[in-house]
Design a protein around this motif. Sequence first.
Motif, PDB file in Angstrom:
ATOM      1  N   UNK A 179      13.502  -7.918 -10.710  1.00 46.19           N
ATOM      2  CA  UNK A 179      13.677  -7.445 -10.191  1.00 46.19           C
ATOM      3  C   UNK A 179      14.668  -7.018 -10.071  1.00 46.19           C
ATOM      4  N   UNK A 180      15.748  -7.678 -10.290  1.00 46.86           N
ATOM      5  CA  UNK A 180      17.236  -7.263 -10.870  1.00 46.86           C
ATOM      6  C   UNK A 180      17.460  -6.134 -12.541  1.00 46.86           C
ATOM      7  N   UNK A 181      16.713  -6.424 -13.047  1.00 46.85           N
ATOM      8  CA  UNK A 181      16.993  -5.808 -14.422  1.00 46.85           C
ATOM      9  C   UNK A 181      15.604  -4.289 -14.216  1.00 46.85           C
ATOM     10  N   UNK A 182      14.900  -4.825 -13.411  1.00 45.62           N
ATOM     11  CA  UNK A 182      13.729  -3.153 -13.514  1.00 45.62           C
ATOM     12  C   UNK A 182      14.488  -1.926 -13.500  1.00 45.62           C
ATOM     13  N   UNK A 183      13.790  -1.178 -14.589  1.00 48.08           N
ATOM     14  CA  UNK A 183      15.194   0.200 -14.304  1.00 48.08           C
ATOM     15  C   UNK A 183      14.316   0.935 -13.750  1.00 48.08           C
ATOM     16  N   UNK A 184      13.448   1.198 -12.836  1.00 43.47           N
ATOM     17  CA  UNK A 184      12.285   1.718 -12.269  1.00 43.47           C
ATOM     18  C   UNK A 184      12.936   1.895 -11.114  1.00 43.47           C
ATOM     19  N   UNK A 185      12.894   3.459 -10.402  1.00 46.04           N
ATOM     20  CA  UNK A 185      13.163   3.264  -8.807  1.00 46.04           C
ATOM     21  C   UNK A 185      12.177   2.688  -8.278  1.00 46.04           C
ATOM     22  N   UNK A 186      12.448   2.954  -6.384  1.00 54.78           N
ATOM     23  CA  UNK A 186      11.602   2.151  -6.005  1.00 54.78           C
ATOM     24  C   UNK A 186      10.748   2.899  -6.040  1.00 54.78           C
ATOM     25  N   UNK A 187       9.331   1.402  -5.600  1.00 52.57           N
ATOM     26  CA  UNK A 187       8.158   1.799  -5.444  1.00 52.57           C
ATOM     27  C   UNK A 187       7.882   2.389  -4.827  1.00 52.57           C
ATOM     28  N   UNK A 188       6.299   3.196  -4.757  1.00 48.63           N
ATOM     29  CA  UNK A 188       5.898   3.582  -3.437  1.00 48.63           C
ATOM     30  C   UNK A 188       4.792   3.004  -2.552  1.00 48.63           C
ATOM     31  N   UNK A 189       4.780   1.886  -3.443  1.00 47.64           N
ATOM     32  CA  UNK A 189       3.483   1.291  -3.068  1.00 47.64           C
ATOM     33  C   UNK A 189       2.585   1.373  -3.916  1.00 47.64           C
ATOM     34  N   UNK A 190       0.713   0.987  -3.829  1.00 45.89           N
ATOM     35  CA  UNK A 190      -0.178   1.630  -4.793  1.00 45.89           C
ATOM     36  C   UNK A 190      -0.221   2.874  -4.581  1.00 45.89           C
ATOM     37  N   UNK A 191      -0.572   3.605  -2.976  1.00 45.08           N
ATOM     38  CA  UNK A 191      -0.451   5.758  -2.908  1.00 45.08           C
ATOM     39  C   UNK A 191       0.427   5.835  -3.884  1.00 45.08           C
ATOM     40  N   UNK A 192       1.566   5.306  -4.786  1.00 42.84           N
ATOM     41  CA  UNK A 192       2.528   6.341  -5.320  1.00 42.84           C
ATOM     42  C   UNK A 192       1.197   6.589  -6.551  1.00 42.84           C
ATOM     43  N   UNK A 193       0.534   6.254  -7.407  1.00 45.51           N
ATOM     44  CA  UNK A 193      -0.050   6.209  -8.226  1.00 45.51           C
ATOM     45  C   UNK A 193      -1.401   6.921  -8.078  1.00 45.51           C
ATOM     46  N   UNK A 194      -1.317   7.372  -7.005  1.00 44.59           N
ATOM     47  CA  UNK A 194      -3.101   7.449  -6.918  1.00 44.59           C
ATOM     48  C   UNK A 194      -2.828   9.363  -6.626  1.00 44.59           C
TER      49      UNK A 194
ATOM     50  N   UNK B  95       0.880  -1.294   0.236  1.00 41.26           N
ATOM     51  CA  UNK B  95      -0.145  -0.425  -0.419  1.00 41.26           C
ATOM     52  C   UNK B  95       0.903   0.915  -0.121  1.00 41.26           C
ATOM     53  N   UNK B  96       1.712   0.797   1.584  1.00 40.00           N
ATOM     54  CA  UNK B  96       2.825   2.250   0.639  1.00 40.00           C
ATOM     55  C   UNK B  96       4.202   2.025   1.480  1.00 40.00           C
ATOM     56  N   UNK B  97       5.652   2.636   1.014  1.00 35.98           N
ATOM     57  CA  UNK B  97       6.356   1.917   1.494  1.00 35.98           C
ATOM     58  C   UNK B  97       7.052   3.632   2.212  1.00 35.98           C
ATOM     59  N   UNK B  98       7.051   3.436   3.647  1.00 36.84           N
ATOM     60  CA  UNK B  98       7.140   4.492   4.363  1.00 36.84           C
ATOM     61  C   UNK B  98       8.218   5.316   4.663  1.00 36.84           C
TER      62      UNK B  98
END
Length: 204
Positions: free
Chosen positions: A189-204, A60-63
Amino acid sequence: MILTPAIPTPCDAAPLGRFGRLLIQARTAFEQLRHDTPSGGRPDSELLRRFGSVVWAALIEVCNPASDPDARVLLVYGVDPRYVDDRGALLAVARRVSDLRKAGSSDPRTQTLLQMLRRPWMPGRCVSLSLDLVEGCEVYVATASWRRSGLPGKRLADEVLPVVVMPEATAAVGVLPILCWPPELAAEWLSAGRAETGGVDEGL
């Protein structure tokens, strides 16, 4: 804001897709690890190692910041068979909890959850969602803290990941040991180019 029921339960006879196949691989590897690893460690960790189940969790969220060695997270996980192969259903529950957290609710079924979400973040909290809100499925909202060094690429590269739980005995949620991650999932996961996710909160 009231939590709405989850998507209908899938047919048990349907063959597993990729998501389910990866979880079965993770469970098989963890079973082997639990037999090969000597006992020891904190009581909650030992309970999970000896008796815990491997399930999917949705963040849900990385705090806290990605630069911290530990990742403090708010997550949802389901022990019901429907979540073995249904990533979308689990993410949908995570988004509903996130919405509830922001908007609140007068629904008495959500008050215990709201009390947890409104307190400052602390590890080891776990609240079950009312069964009628998730069509009778066993779903939990929990907090956890994990060493980023124990994750592929040392970061949370996706909102969904395998965890070890035993909600009937402990509120603790352990991230699946990296040795037990299916190679296909770890490679993503090792090849993912994106920054660390913030959880589903990130896209809201």
